[in-house]
Structure formats: structure tokens, C-alpha cells
Design a protein around this motif. Structure first.
Motif, PDB file in Angstrom:
ATOM      1  N   VAL A  99      -7.518   6.786  -5.118  1.00 12.62           N
ATOM      2  CA  VAL A  99      -7.905   7.039  -3.724  1.00 12.62           C
ATOM      3  C   VAL A  99      -8.910   8.190  -3.667  1.00 12.62           C
ATOM      4  O   VAL A  99      -9.884   8.157  -2.900  1.00 12.62           O
ATOM      5  CB  VAL A  99      -6.660   7.341  -2.859  1.00 12.62           C
ATOM      6  CG1 VAL A  99      -7.067   7.856  -1.482  1.00 12.62           C
ATOM      7  CG2 VAL A  99      -5.807   6.095  -2.703  1.00 12.62           C
ATOM      8  N   LEU A 100      -8.704   9.215  -4.490  1.00  9.63           N
ATOM      9  CA  LEU A 100      -9.655  10.328  -4.542  1.00  9.63           C
ATOM     10  C   LEU A 100     -11.023   9.863  -5.039  1.00  9.63           C
ATOM     11  O   LEU A 100     -12.055  10.433  -4.656  1.00  9.63           O
ATOM     12  CB  LEU A 100      -9.125  11.423  -5.469  1.00  9.63           C
ATOM     13  CG  LEU A 100      -8.144  12.433  -4.866  1.00  9.63           C
ATOM     14  CD1 LEU A 100      -7.563  13.315  -5.955  1.00  9.63           C
ATOM     15  CD2 LEU A 100      -8.819  13.281  -3.808  1.00  9.63           C
ATOM     16  N   ALA A 101     -11.037   8.854  -5.887  1.00 12.82           N
ATOM     17  CA  ALA A 101     -12.308   8.357  -6.416  1.00 12.82           C
ATOM     18  C   ALA A 101     -13.088   7.546  -5.392  1.00 12.82           C
ATOM     19  O   ALA A 101     -14.289   7.322  -5.569  1.00 12.82           O
ATOM     20  CB  ALA A 101     -12.051   7.504  -7.655  1.00 12.82           C
ATOM     21  N   MET A 102     -12.438   7.107  -4.329  1.00 13.58           N
ATOM     22  CA  MET A 102     -13.099   6.269  -3.315  1.00 13.58           C
ATOM     23  C   MET A 102     -13.810   7.142  -2.282  1.00 13.58           C
ATOM     24  O   MET A 102     -13.449   7.178  -1.105  1.00 13.58           O
ATOM     25  CB  MET A 102     -12.070   5.368  -2.642  1.00 13.58           C
ATOM     26  CG  MET A 102     -11.513   4.273  -3.531  1.00 13.58           C
ATOM     27  SD  MET A 102     -12.745   3.033  -3.951  1.00 13.58           S
ATOM     28  CE  MET A 102     -13.038   2.300  -2.349  1.00 13.58           C
ATOM     29  N   ARG A 103     -14.832   7.857  -2.728  1.00 13.10           N
ATOM     30  CA  ARG A 103     -15.612   8.703  -1.833  1.00 13.10           C
ATOM     31  C   ARG A 103     -16.976   8.062  -1.578  1.00 13.10           C
ATOM     32  O   ARG A 103     -17.633   7.586  -2.496  1.00 13.10           O
ATOM     33  CB  ARG A 103     -15.804  10.098  -2.425  1.00 13.10           C
ATOM     34  CG  ARG A 103     -14.535  10.898  -2.523  1.00 13.10           C
ATOM     35  CD  ARG A 103     -14.798  12.256  -3.157  1.00 13.10           C
ATOM     36  NE  ARG A 103     -15.706  13.068  -2.364  1.00 13.10           N
ATOM     37  CZ  ARG A 103     -15.338  13.851  -1.366  1.00 13.10           C
ATOM     38  NH1 ARG A 103     -14.062  13.919  -1.021  1.00 13.10           N
ATOM     39  NH2 ARG A 103     -16.226  14.580  -0.715  1.00 13.10           N
ATOM     40  N   ARG A 104     -17.355   8.060  -0.300  1.00 13.57           N
ATOM     41  CA  ARG A 104     -18.652   7.529   0.109  1.00 13.57           C
ATOM     42  C   ARG A 104     -19.375   8.584   0.931  1.00 13.57           C
ATOM     43  O   ARG A 104     -18.841   9.065   1.933  1.00 13.57           O
ATOM     44  CB  ARG A 104     -18.504   6.254   0.937  1.00 13.57           C
ATOM     45  CG  ARG A 104     -18.025   5.026   0.172  1.00 13.57           C
ATOM     46  CD  ARG A 104     -18.032   3.803   1.073  1.00 13.57           C
ATOM     47  NE  ARG A 104     -17.766   2.570   0.343  1.00 13.57           N
ATOM     48  CZ  ARG A 104     -16.553   2.051   0.175  1.00 13.57           C
ATOM     49  NH1 ARG A 104     -15.491   2.681   0.676  1.00 13.57           N
ATOM     50  NH2 ARG A 104     -16.389   0.920  -0.482  1.00 13.57           N
ATOM     51  N   GLU A 105     -20.569   8.959   0.499  1.00  8.54           N
ATOM     52  CA  GLU A 105     -21.389   9.946   1.203  1.00  8.54           C
ATOM     53  C   GLU A 105     -20.614  11.232   1.473  1.00  8.54           C
ATOM     54  O   GLU A 105     -20.690  11.815   2.544  1.00  8.54           O
ATOM     55  CB  GLU A 105     -21.913   9.351   2.515  1.00  8.54           C
ATOM     56  CG  GLU A 105     -22.814   8.146   2.310  1.00  8.54           C
ATOM     57  CD  GLU A 105     -23.297   7.551   3.620  1.00  8.54           C
ATOM     58  OE1 GLU A 105     -22.709   7.873   4.677  1.00  8.54           O
ATOM     59  OE2 GLU A 105     -24.266   6.772   3.587  1.00  8.54           O
ATOM     60  N   GLY A 106     -19.825  11.637   0.483  1.00 12.08           N
ATOM     61  CA  GLY A 106     -19.077  12.879   0.595  1.00 12.08           C
ATOM     62  C   GLY A 106     -17.796  12.793   1.392  1.00 12.08           C
ATOM     63  O   GLY A 106     -17.071  13.791   1.512  1.00 12.08           O
ATOM     64  N   GLN A 107     -17.458  11.617   1.935  1.00  8.98           N
ATOM     65  CA  GLN A 107     -16.266  11.460   2.750  1.00  8.98           C
ATOM     66  C   GLN A 107     -15.178  10.734   1.955  1.00  8.98           C
ATOM     67  O   GLN A 107     -15.453   9.729   1.289  1.00  8.98           O
ATOM     68  CB  GLN A 107     -16.591  10.673   4.022  1.00  8.98           C
ATOM     69  CG  GLN A 107     -17.589  11.358   4.938  1.00  8.98           C
ATOM     70  CD  GLN A 107     -17.109  12.729   5.386  1.00  8.98           C
ATOM     71  OE1 GLN A 107     -15.956  12.893   5.804  1.00  8.98           O
ATOM     72  NE2 GLN A 107     -17.997  13.715   5.300  1.00  8.98           N
ATOM     73  N   PRO A 108     -13.950  11.226   2.031  1.00 10.28           N
ATOM     74  CA  PRO A 108     -12.867  10.591   1.273  1.00 10.28           C
ATOM     75  C   PRO A 108     -12.385   9.315   1.952  1.00 10.28           C
ATOM     76  O   PRO A 108     -12.614   9.100   3.149  1.00 10.28           O
ATOM     77  CB  PRO A 108     -11.770  11.664   1.280  1.00 10.28           C
ATOM     78  CG  PRO A 108     -11.998  12.408   2.562  1.00 10.28           C
ATOM     79  CD  PRO A 108     -13.496  12.418   2.763  1.00 10.28           C
ATOM     80  N   ALA A 109     -11.716   8.473   1.182  1.00 11.47           N
ATOM     81  CA  ALA A 109     -11.082   7.276   1.735  1.00 11.47           C
ATOM     82  C   ALA A 109      -9.871   7.688   2.563  1.00 11.47           C
ATOM     83  O   ALA A 109      -9.037   8.463   2.100  1.00 11.47           O
ATOM     84  CB  ALA A 109     -10.668   6.335   0.613  1.00 11.47           C
ATOM     85  N   GLU A 110      -9.774   7.177   3.779  1.00 10.14           N
ATOM     86  CA  GLU A 110      -8.682   7.525   4.679  1.00 10.14           C
ATOM     87  C   GLU A 110      -7.825   6.317   5.049  1.00 10.14           C
ATOM     88  O   GLU A 110      -6.625   6.427   5.189  1.00 10.14           O
ATOM     89  CB  GLU A 110      -9.224   8.165   5.958  1.00 10.14           C
ATOM     90  CG  GLU A 110      -9.817   9.552   5.774  1.00 10.14           C
ATOM     91  CD  GLU A 110      -8.755  10.619   5.658  1.00 10.14           C
ATOM     92  OE1 GLU A 110      -7.600  10.351   6.028  1.00 10.14           O
ATOM     93  OE2 GLU A 110      -9.082  11.721   5.185  1.00 10.14           O
ATOM     94  N   THR A 111      -8.472   5.161   5.263  1.00 10.69           N
ATOM     95  CA  THR A 111      -7.771   3.993   5.764  1.00 10.69           C
ATOM     96  C   THR A 111      -7.774   2.871   4.734  1.00 10.69           C
ATOM     97  O   THR A 111      -8.501   2.915   3.738  1.00 10.69           O
ATOM     98  CB  THR A 111      -8.420   3.488   7.071  1.00 10.69           C
ATOM     99  OG1 THR A 111      -9.735   2.994   6.773  1.00 10.69           O
ATOM    100  CG2 THR A 111      -8.529   4.612   8.096  1.00 10.69           C
ATOM    101  N   VAL A 112      -6.966   1.846   5.022  1.00  9.32           N
ATOM    102  CA  VAL A 112      -6.920   0.678   4.146  1.00  9.32           C
ATOM    103  C   VAL A 112      -8.288   0.004   4.095  1.00  9.32           C
ATOM    104  O   VAL A 112      -8.709  -0.497   3.051  1.00  9.32           O
ATOM    105  CB  VAL A 112      -5.833  -0.301   4.639  1.00  9.32           C
ATOM    106  CG1 VAL A 112      -5.852  -1.583   3.807  1.00  9.32           C
ATOM    107  CG2 VAL A 112      -4.460   0.348   4.577  1.00  9.32           C
ATOM    108  N   ASP A 113      -8.999   0.011   5.212  1.00 15.57           N
ATOM    109  CA  ASP A 113     -10.330  -0.610   5.250  1.00 15.57           C
ATOM    110  C   ASP A 113     -11.323   0.097   4.336  1.00 15.57           C
ATOM    111  O   ASP A 113     -12.299  -0.510   3.883  1.00 15.57           O
ATOM    112  CB  ASP A 113     -10.872  -0.615   6.687  1.00 15.57           C
ATOM    113  CG  ASP A 113     -10.080  -1.540   7.598  1.00 15.57           C
ATOM    114  OD1 ASP A 113      -9.415  -2.452   7.070  1.00 15.57           O
ATOM    115  OD2 ASP A 113     -10.118  -1.344   8.825  1.00 15.57           O
ATOM    116  N   ASP A 114     -11.098   1.383   4.059  1.00 12.32           N
ATOM    117  CA  ASP A 114     -12.012   2.116   3.183  1.00 12.32           C
ATOM    118  C   ASP A 114     -11.955   1.632   1.739  1.00 12.32           C
ATOM    119  O   ASP A 114     -12.842   1.947   0.944  1.00 12.32           O
ATOM    120  CB  ASP A 114     -11.700   3.619   3.225  1.00 12.32           C
ATOM    121  CG  ASP A 114     -12.056   4.255   4.558  1.00 12.32           C
ATOM    122  OD1 ASP A 114     -12.919   3.702   5.254  1.00 12.32           O
ATOM    123  OD2 ASP A 114     -11.467   5.296   4.904  1.00 12.32           O
TER     124      ASP A 114
END
Length: 485
Positions: free
Chosen positions: A348-363
Motif C-alpha cells: 500500500v505504501l508503494a502505491m503512490r501517485r504524484e506524491g499522494q499515498p493510496a487511500e481507497t480501494v479504487d486507488d
């Protein structure tokens, strides 16, 4: 004066893991106060090494029979060693991933590794405690560090709220623990586990002792986030930074279950007829609520919070058996649950986009298209934590189900089986997002080496080929329990 000094000298070699953690915390605090964020990398790296070293020392120093330390305040035995090894390596993994995350985000505060190590020191005291006073000291040492970690982002409203909520509710649980301990002391005349066991075996205490035990169990249920004492868990998991959430979901769970095991199977072993009902109720409520409540969650960390509540129910199923085989089953379950849990948070920590972390299932959508190797590891870890054969988590659920059935609690095993089937629904929802949802426009950032190593190691520990080697863990747990309790 000579006798206490001799006892101190004899106890120090067996307390090397705790002494190592204490020495590190003192030195790192001084270095950090002097150098500030410039020493962040060094303090974190040495913190990971010290935590791993403490786990290794605990295993190397394992005595063949229980050894009392510091005039009976602590004990060195197999159960404590097993729990310390799990706690140390889980904390080392989450600290390594967290240090990498904070270095990347620029939040390099040296207090993070120091607080994590102090929390682990409290957990070590918890799992080795042999009287009610030491028990309370260990619980509070752990909790004080976790309060600060939960409210790490002081400028973020959710993080501040999570820290405040955790502090207030944890203070309430500490009050319950003290109130229960005062009942036990009042009706047995001692705070030492062996003296309490003697009083219980002789039929002393009566209903007052039952009240004290129930209050202690309620307080420990809060520490492991067992329902209905789970109310802090979803908010704290969501509001705290993801590395802190990974830490909360791993090491403290082991410490709380090991402590409850020690309390139930040592001083109150003769009252198993009374506490089995309470622990079975906690297990059933936790499994059912954790499974059904997670179905409607869209935030990943809240979903994992309810997942942890359900998984604590499965661990409690082993303790509810009232038998030594059930206690060892609980330890095996924790040993197989931890790697999958830590690996999921690392991904989950690796799922970063444009500096924003993954928060939801859709992310998580599009992970299979953008990072196939991450999607494959995520799938293995989710299958393991869901208990799908032939992954390691299936073995964990199998041993606790077997313990419940062997103790005559077939109804509890049926409740657990239903909860496991329901829980598979929200794990499959995560997989559906990973594999079948289209990827977003923003590209994923490159995963760091610490995250790749941690996730890969976690996935390897759940891999079917290695399940056959896990018989070693089961034998170790059985040997530790039978030699200690």
C-alpha cells in the motif's frame, strides 16, 4: 542487601534483549537531540539492526526451563521468547519501511525510531511479566509511545483526532486494568502470578476474583482491538500515517495475545471454566463484526482495521479452548498472520501517485497493468490472510479451528468458518480492483528497495512451497507453551 544484588547480577544476562533496547533508546535520543534530522538515517538503520538483534538475542538466550528474573518480576521462558522474536522482527520490518517512507516524504524526525523501540521494550516487558505491577508497567510503556505515533502528523486533523481518541480510550482501558488488578490483589493478597495461582487453586477469592479477571480481560481486549473494545481501531488506523498503522497492526497484537495467554494460563488456570466463556464470546464477536463491518469499507486502512479485529478473533479462538494445544495454536496463527499483514501495508505504501499515498480501494486500480509483480505479491498475501489453501494463512486457521473442536467448542469453529467466508468477500474486492479495474492517468512512483525487500520476504513466507517448512513453527510453539505454562 547482598541477595538482591546477586539476583540482579544473575538476571542481567537473561535480560540482554531489554537492555539492548534500553541502551539504544538512550543513545539514539542523545544523538538525535544533538544532530536533528541529519542523524535520521543512521538512527533508523541502527534501530532496525537493534530490533533484529534483540529478537536474535531472545532466541539465543532461551532457557530450557522458566527462569525468574529480578526477584520474580519477570520470567524468561519459551512463550516470552517466541513472542519477542515475532515482535522484534515485525517491528524491524515496519521500521525499515517507515524510515524509507518518511525519508522520501521529508518528514525525517529522529523520534520515530526511538518511540518505536521504546514501544517494543514495553511489549517485551509485557510478554515476560510475572506479576500485576510489571504487567501494568509494560502495558503503559508500550501505550505511551503509541499515543505519540498515532498523532504523528500534528498539522493533520485526522492524525490528531486518532491520537486523542486512542489516548482517551486507552486511558479508560488502563483504568479497567488497574481496577481489575486491585480486585485480584484484594481477594488474593498478592500481585505475583504464582501466589495468585495458589489462592485460586485453593478456591479463594470467589466472585470478587471473577470480577477482577473480567476487568483485566476487558482491558487486554482493548489492547488487541478485540470487539466490542475495538472502537478506537478504525479511526486510529485511518488517521495515523501508514507506517504507524503497519506497526499498530503487527507487534502490539502479538504482545497483547501473549500477555492474555500468560494471565489466563498461569495465575487463573484453575478458573478456566469461568474465563473460557468470556474469551469465546470475545472471539466470536470479533470474528463476526470484523468480517461484516469490513464489507462496506472503501478506505484501505479502515478495511484492514476491521480485518485485524477479525483476525484477533481467530487468535482468541485458540486461547478460548483452555488447553495448551490451543495456546500454541494462537501463537502459530500470529506467526503466520504477521508476514501477510506487514507485506500488504508495504505494498500500500508503494502505491503512490504524484506524491499522494493510496487511500481507497479504487486507488489500487490498475496495479496489475502498471506493476504486475506487485499485483502478484498482493494476491498471494491476500490469499494467505484470507486463509485460502494452500497458502500459509490456511494453516493458521486450520490449527485454531482444530483447537476449538478438540476442546468441545464446535460452535465457535462454525462461527469462525462463516466469518472466514464472509471476510473472503472484501479480500476479493481488493483483488478485483487490482486485476480488473483500468489504471488511472497518473503513473505509479517507483517502489523503494526497502518496500520491495519487505513485500518480497512477506510473499515468500506465504508461498505454498514454504508452507511445508512451517511445521517448525508449530513444533516450536508447542514446545514453548508446554515448557512455560
Amino acid at each position: 542487601m547482598i541477595a538482591p544484588m546477586q539476583d540482579l547480577a544473575a538476571s542481567l544476562p537473561q535480560a540482554r534483549p531489554e537492555l539492548l533496547l534500553t541502551l539504544y533508546a538512550l543513545i539514539a535520543l542523545l544523538v538525535g537531540a544533538w544532530s536533528g534530522e541529519k542523524a535520521f538515517g543512521w538512527i533508523c538503520a541502527t534501530g532496525v539492526a537493534v530490533l533484529a538483534g534483540a529478537g536474535v538475542l531472545a532466541v539465543l538466550d532461551q532457557p530450557l526451563a522458566p527462569v525468574e528474573l529480578f526477584q520474580g518480576a519477570l520470567v524468561a521462558d519459551g512463550v516470552g521468547v517466541f513472542a519477542k522474536a515475532l515482535i522484534a522482527f515485525a517491528a524491524a520490518a515496519t521500521l525499515a519501511v517507515g524510515a524509507d517512507h518518511f525519508a522520501k516524504t521529508g518528514d525525517k524526525r529522529f523520534e520515530y525510531p526511538v518511540l518505536a523501540v521504546l514501544a517494543v521494550l514495553g511489549m517485551f516487558v509485557m510478554v515476560s511479566s510475572r506479576d500485576l505491577i510489571t504487567l501494568y508497567v509494560g502495558v503503559e510503556l508500550q501505550s505511551l509511545a503509541l499515543y505519540v505515533l498515532a498523532a504523528w502528523r500534528r498539522d493533520d486533523a485526522r492524525s490528531s483526532e486518532s491520537g486523542l481518541k486512542y489516548f482517551v480510550l486507552s486511558a479508560l482501558s488502563s483504568g479497567l486494568l488497574l481496577y481489575g488488578a486491585s480486585f485480584v490483589y484484594g481477594f488474593t493478597g498478592s500481585v505475583r502470578f504464582d501466589a495468585i495461582a495458589s489462592a485460586v487453586g485453593e478456591g479463594g477469592g470467589g466472585i470478587g476474583l471473577v470480577f477482577g479477571l473480567v476487568l483485566i480481560l476487558c482491558a487486554l481486549g482493548f489492547k488487541m482491538s478485540a470487539a466490542p473494545f475495538h472502537m478506537w481501531t478504525p479511526d486510529v488506523y485511518e488517521g495515523a500515517p501508514t507506517p504507524m498503522t503497519a506497526f499498530f497492526a503487527a507487534a502490539p497484537k502479538v504482545a497483547a495475545v501473549a500477555l492474555m495467554m500468560r494471565v489466563l494460563y498461569e495465575p487463573f488456570a484453575a478458573m478456566s471454566g469461568q474465563w473460557q466463556q468470556v474469551v469465546a464470546a470475545l472471539a466470536a464477536i470479533s470474528m463476526v463484526w470484523g468480517s461484516f463491518a469490513a464489507l462496506v469499507q472503501t478506505n484501505i486502512k479502515r478495511l484492514m482495521a476491521y480485518s485485524s479485529i477479525g483476525n484477533m478473533g481467530f487468535a482468541l479462538m485458540g486461547l478460548a479452548s483452555g488447553q495448551l494445544d490451543g495456546a500454541s495454536a494462537a501463537l502459530v496463527y500470529l506467526a503466520l498472520y504477521l508476514p501477510a499483514n506487514i507485506g500488504i501495508f508495504a505494498l500500500v505504501l508503494a502505491m503512490r501517485r504524484e506524491g499522494q499515498p493510496a487511500e481507497t480501494v479504487d486507488d489500487l486500480a490498475g496495479m496489475a497493468q502498471r506493476r504486475p509483480w506487485m499485483a502478484a505479491m498482493f494476491t498471494m498475501l491476500l490469499f494467505s490472510i484470507a486463509g485460502i489453501p494452500p497458502f500459509a494463512g490456511f494453516i493458521g486457521k486450520l490449527v485454531v479451528f482444530r483447537a476449538a473442536i478438540d476442546s468441545g467448542q464446535t460452535w465457535l469453529a462454525i462461527v469462525g468458518a462463516i466469518a472466514a467466508v464472509v471476510a473472503a468477500g472484501y479480500y476479493l474486492r481488493l483483488l478485483a480492483s487490482i486485476w480488473f479495474r483500468p489504471a488511472g492517468a497518473a503513473a505509479l512512483e517507483r517502489a523503494s528497495g526497502a518496500i520491495v525487500i519487505t513485500a518480497s520476504a512477506a510473499a515468500a513466507l506465504s508461498f505454498p512451497v514454504l508452507v511445508m517448512a512451517l511445521g517448525f513453527i508449530e513444533r516450536w510453539a508447542e514446545t514453548a507453551v508446554r515448557a512455560s505454562l
